[in-house]
Design a protein around this motif. Sequence first.
Motif, mmCIF file in Angstrom:
data_model
loop_
_atom_site.group_PDB
_atom_site.id
_atom_site.type_symbol
_atom_site.label_atom_id
_atom_site.label_comp_id
_atom_site.label_asym_id
_atom_site.label_seq_id
_atom_site.Cartn_x
_atom_site.Cartn_y
_atom_site.Cartn_z
ATOM 1 N N GLU A 115 5.157 105.135 84.101
ATOM 2 C CA GLU A 115 5.784 105.717 85.275
ATOM 3 C C GLU A 115 5.327 107.160 85.460
ATOM 4 N N GLY A 116 4.772 107.457 86.622
ATOM 5 C CA GLY A 116 4.345 108.811 86.956
ATOM 6 C C GLY A 116 3.027 109.233 86.333
ATOM 7 N N ALA A 117 2.267 108.306 85.760
ATOM 8 C CA ALA A 117 0.980 108.652 85.134
ATOM 9 C C ALA A 117 0.031 107.464 85.266
ATOM 10 N N ALA A 118 -1.231 107.712 84.914
ATOM 11 C CA ALA A 118 -2.229 106.646 84.946
ATOM 12 C C ALA A 118 -1.885 105.586 83.902
ATOM 13 N N SER A 119 -2.206 104.340 84.206
ATOM 14 C CA SER A 119 -1.929 103.239 83.293
ATOM 15 C C SER A 119 -2.718 103.382 81.993
ATOM 16 N N LEU A 120 -2.205 102.745 80.949
ATOM 17 C CA LEU A 120 -2.870 102.701 79.654
ATOM 18 C C LEU A 120 -3.555 101.355 79.493
ATOM 19 N N LYS A 121 -4.642 101.349 78.789
ATOM 20 C CA LYS A 121 -5.249 100.100 78.324
ATOM 21 C C LYS A 121 -5.219 100.187 76.815
ATOM 22 N N ALA A 122 -4.647 99.171 76.183
ATOM 23 C CA ALA A 122 -4.442 99.226 74.742
ATOM 24 C C ALA A 122 -4.679 97.866 74.108
ATOM 25 N N ALA A 123 -4.935 97.889 72.809
ATOM 26 C CA ALA A 123 -5.062 96.660 72.030
ATOM 27 C C ALA A 123 -4.828 96.989 70.572
ATOM 28 N N THR A 124 -4.384 95.977 69.850
ATOM 29 C CA THR A 124 -4.313 96.073 68.401
ATOM 30 C C THR A 124 -5.510 95.315 67.856
ATOM 31 N N ILE A 125 -6.270 95.976 67.011
ATOM 32 C CA ILE A 125 -7.462 95.381 66.417
ATOM 33 C C ILE A 125 -7.190 95.174 64.929
ATOM 34 N N ALA A 126 -7.170 93.928 64.504
ATOM 35 C CA ALA A 126 -6.977 93.638 63.081
ATOM 36 C C ALA A 126 -8.277 93.922 62.341
#
Length: 138
Positions: A115-126
């Motif tokens: 909210e109020g900021a650019a979106s995140l792109k995330a992942a968990t890498i095993a």
Amino acid sequence: MTPRETILAALNARLSALPATALRSEVLPERVPADGLLILRDGEPGEPEVTFSPLRYHYQHRAEIEAVVQGADRDAAFDTLTASIGTALAADRTLSGLCDWVEAEAPRPVDLAVEGAASLKAATIAVVLHYATDDPLS
């Protein structure tokens, strides 16, 4: 330090050499640095295979790297960040002889609205760390 902690510290040092900010066992900060963010989680050593004479505990320890980018071109930034992790691990699959083998699994990225900021792109890498010790507490 125990072999497990030595291996995790070496993995963290390898991640710290990348352009992204690397943390270990920290909470997600309020702001994601422009080059991205990596958070190493100690993960789970799992049940070891045991051999006798000499007694050795063989682990396939699953550590996790949380990779996060933010910004307008987050798809390309995420791709660059995950590729740099792969390159860093492939450069020395034994972490200077501390492990028998280090191998990352493919990430499953998600886009997260903020909210109020650019979106995140995330992942968990095993990251699977194959190593052996002479004591399950070391």
